[in-house]
Design an enzyme around this catalytic site. Structure first.
Site, PDB file in Angstrom:
ATOM      1  N   GLU A  33       0.870  -1.177   0.000  1.00  0.00           N
ATOM      2  CA  GLU A  33       0.000   0.000   0.000  1.00  0.00           C
ATOM      3  C   GLU A  33       0.908   1.228   0.000  1.00  0.00           C
ATOM      4  O   GLU A  33       1.848   1.302   0.808  1.00  0.00           O
ATOM      5  CB  GLU A  33      -0.913   0.022   1.226  1.00  0.00           C
ATOM      6  N   ARG A 260       5.763 -15.006   9.323  1.00  0.00           N
ATOM      7  CA  ARG A 260       6.076 -13.580   9.396  1.00  0.00           C
ATOM      8  C   ARG A 260       7.459 -13.391  10.030  1.00  0.00           C
ATOM      9  O   ARG A 260       7.847 -14.099  10.946  1.00  0.00           O
ATOM     10  CB  ARG A 260       5.017 -12.861  10.240  1.00  0.00           C
ATOM     11  N   LYS A 270       4.606   0.612   9.773  1.00  0.00           N
ATOM     12  CA  LYS A 270       4.542   1.901   9.067  1.00  0.00           C
ATOM     13  C   LYS A 270       4.073   3.013  10.001  1.00  0.00           C
ATOM     14  O   LYS A 270       4.547   4.154   9.913  1.00  0.00           O
ATOM     15  CB  LYS A 270       3.590   1.793   7.876  1.00  0.00           C
TER      16      LYS A 270
END
Length: 547
Positions: A33, A260, A270
C-alpha cells in the site's frame, strides 16, 4: 524433481501446483500500500515472491494496493518503485495499480448483489460488532440481510452517487453469521469514503475493502500464487470465497502463507516509522538508523547483504524472530572483499617527529589481503596525527599503544617513541614529540625488538577533514506503543566534525567508489550531504560484531 528440487515448503507447493493444475506460467506479486516506505521486512517478502517467479521463469508483478485514499500518496509510489529498482527486482515494463481496477471491482460487487450473495446493510459499526458474536458465540443475521437484489442494487447505487454519508451504509458479503471464522461472518466489502484519491481524484466515493479487492486484483493480473505472511491465514477462506462466489473462469490464484519475520531492536510498523519521522528527531525516511530500504541504502548496506540476510532466514511456516544485528554479519561478509582499506583518525592528536629531516613516502596496500587492489604511496612527514585514544600519559597495566618513554609501530611505516608531552593551559594534551627509528621501516625485515602494539596514523600533508557519523541502536529496549518517542536512544547518533582521512579518498570517490574500510574503525560510506567543501561519512558497521 532434478533441477526443480524445492528449496522450501512454498517452493514445493508451487511446483506441485504447477504440475497438477497445468499452469503454464507462474505469476507472483508484491502488493504494497503506498502509505509508507519499504523496509527490511518488505525485502523479506519481496525476496520470496520474486525468487519463486525467477526460479520458474515466470512473472513478478509490483501492484500498488491503493483502494484506500486515506493515507496514500504518489510520494510513496515513487519511493517504492525506486527501492525496487535498487534491489534489482524486475517487475516488468510497468507497475500495476489496484485503483485502475475500480470499475471492474465495482462490477463484481454488482454481480454478487445480483446473485444474492451481497447486501446493503444500515447497521452502525457498533451494532455490527454486537451482531457479529464472539469466538464462542455465534453471530446474528442483520435485519437488512434479506433485502432483495433489486433493493440492494438501488441502495448501492445511492452509495456510489455520494448520496450516503460515511459510516451510514455498507455493502456486506452474505456468507455465514455462525461460521467459527469471524472473518466469514458477513464481512464488509464496500464502504463510503468521501476522500480525494491521489490518482482518481473524486471519481469514486465508495471503495472496496482489502479482502474483497485483493483476490479480484490477483485474478485480473493472472497471478497464480498470492504469497503472503501468515497473519493472513484466517483471511484465506474469504479470499477463496470471493473467487468462488463470482464463478470466475480459468486458473484462479491461490493464497499461500509463510511465517512472518519479526526483528528485534527495530520497528518496521509503518505507523511507528511515520511517528519517528514526524517527530523531527530523525533525518527523515532515509535516516541511517531506520530499517527502511532508504535508510539502509544511506547507511551503506548493500543489496547483496540484504538478500544474503533474508535468504539465511529461509521461508519458515511459522513466525520467526531474528536479531537485527545478524544483518551486520552479512554486511561485513559482503564488504570485506569489495572495498579499499584507508586510514582515518576520528579524534586527532598531533605528533611531531623531531628527528625527521625530510618527508619520506611509504607504500601502503589498498586492501588487507587482496593484492589486485594495488597499493598507494603516502607521506611520512614531520607532523602526523594519531587517534587520541591511542595515547595514554599514565597507561594501565595492559595498555598496548603509545605512552611516554614507550615505543609503538605506525602501520606500514616506522617505530616511534614518545619523548615529550605538550599540554595547553587547561592541562589537556595537545601534542606529542617523538622520534622515529629509521631502521624499522615496514617491510625491511627488522625484527630485533617488537613494540607493544601497532596503531594507524595520518600525515598532516595528506589529511582531509571529514565529518564522521557513528550510529548505535535507535532503541535500547523494545519501545511501547505510547512511549515510542520517549524510548529513542539519544546517543544513537554521534558526530565527529574534526576527523581526518587520507587525501587519496577524494580520488577514489571521484572514480565512483563510495564505501571504504577505515582501518581499526569499521566500514564507512559517503553520505549524501557530502559537498565540495565537506566530506561526510557514515559508519556502516564496526569491524567486529557484538552480536
Amino acid at each position: 524433481m532434478s533441477e526443480n528440487v524445492a528449496l522450501n515448503f512454498v517452493d514445493r507447493l508451487v511446483y506441485e501446483d504447477k504440475e497438477n493444475r497445468k499452469i503454464d506460467k507462474v505469476v507472483t506479486r508484491f502488493p504494497p500500500e503506498p502509505n509508507g516506505y519499504l523496509h527490511i521486512g518488505s525485502a523479506y517478502a519481496i525476496n520470496i515472491s520474486y525468487g519463486i517467479a525467477q526460479k520458474y521463469g515466470g512473472q513478478f508483478n509490483l501492484r500498488f494496493d491503493d483502494t484506500n485514499p486515506m493515507k496514500e500518496d504518489m510520494e510513496y509510489v515513487h519511493a517504492i518503485m525506486e527501492d525496487m529498482a535498487w534491489l534489482g527486482c524486475d517487475y516488468g515494463k510497468e507497475a500495476f495499480f489496484g485503483s485502475d481496477y475500480s470499475k471492474q471491482i465495482f462490477d463484481y460487487a454488482i454481480d454478487l448483489i445480483n446473485k444474492g450473495k451481497a447486501y446493503v446493510c444500515d447497521l452502525s459499526m457498533e451494532e455490527m460488532r454486537t451482531y457479529r458474536g464472539t469466538l464462542t458465540e455465534a453471530g446474528k443475521n442483520s435485519p437488512y440481510r434479506d433485502r432483495s437484489p433489486e433493493e440492494n442494487l438501488e441502495l448501492f447505487k445511492e452509495m456510489q452517487l455520494g448520496l450516503i454519508d460515511e459510516g451510514v451504509r455498507v455493502l456486506r458479503a452474505k456468507i455465514d453469521m455462525e461460521s467459527p471464522n469471524l472473518i466469514l461472518r458477513d464481512p464488509v466489502i464496500y464502504r463510503v469514503l468521501k476522500e480525494k484519491h491521489y490518482r482518481t481524484g473524486n471519481e469514486w466515493c465508495i471503495y472496496p475493502m482489502y479482502d474483497f479487492a485483493h483476490p479480484i486484483q490477483d485474478y485480473i493480473e493472472g497471478v497464480t500464487h498470492s504469497l503472503c505472511s501468515n497473519e493472513f491465514i484466517n483471511h484465506r477462506p474469504l479470499y477463496d470465497w470471493v473467487l468462488s462466489a463470482l464463478e470466475l473462469k480459468g486458473i484462479l490464484p491461490r493464497q499461500i502463507e509463510f511465517g512472518r519475520l519479526n526483528l528485534t531492536g527495530v520497528v518496521t510498523s509503518k505507523r511507528y516509522l511515520k511517528q519517528l519521522v514526524d517527530s523531527g528527531i530523525l533525518d527523515g525516511w532515509d535516516d541511517p538508523r531506520l530499517p527502511t530500504i532508504k535508510g539502509l541504502r544511506r547507511r551503506g548496506v548493500t543489496k547483496e547483504a540484504i538478500f544474503d540476510f533474508v535468504n539465511e532466514i529461509g521461508v519458515p511456516k511459522t513466525s520467526t524472530t531474528v536479531d537485527y544485528k545478524m544483518l551486520e554479519h552479512f554486511v561485513r561478509q559482503d564488504l570485506k572483499e569489495k572495498v579499499k582499506c584507508l586510514m582515518m583518525v576520528q579524534n586527532p592528536l598531533k605528533v611531531v617527529i623531531t628527528n625527521l629531516e625530510e618527508t619520506e613516502y611509504v607504500d601502503v596496500d589498498n586492501h588487507f589481503s587482496n593484492p589486485e587492489f594495488g597499493s598507494r604511496k603516502i607521506p611520512f612527514s614531520k607532523e602526523l596525527y594519531i587517534e587520541r585514544e591511542d595515547f595514554c600519559e599514565q597507561p594501565p597495566k595492559k595498555f598496548k599503544r603509545l605512552s611516554p618513554g614507550e615505543e609503538v609501530r605506525l602501520r606500514s611505516a616506522y617505530f616511534i617513541k614518545c619523548n615529550e608531552v605538550i599540554k595547553d593551559d587547561q592541562g589537556e594534551v595537545v601534542e606529542l614529540r617523538c622520534t622515529y627509528d629509521v631502521a624499522t621501516k615496514s617491510g625491511s625485515g627488522f625484527n630485533e625488538r617488537k613494540p607493544k602494539g601497532t596503531i594507524h596514523w595520518l600525515s598532516a600533508l595528506d589529511a582531509t577533514r571529514c565529518t564522521v557519523r557513528l550510529y548505535e541502536d535507535l532503541f535500547l529496549e523494545e519501545p511501547s506503543d505510547d512511549q515510542l518517542i520517549e524510548s529513542i536512544n539519544m546517543n544513537s547518533k554521534n558526530v565527529y566534525d574534526n576527523a581526518l582521512v587520507e587525501g587519496s579518498i577524494l580520488n577514489f570517490i571521484s572514480q565512483g567508489e563510495k564505501r571504504f574500510q577505515f582501518i581499526r574503525n569499521g566500514y564507512y560510506v559517503v553520505d549524501k550531504l557530502t559537498s565540495n567543501e565537506q566530506l561526510v561519512m557514515n559508519q556502516i558497521v564496526s569491524l567486529k560484531s557484538n552480536f
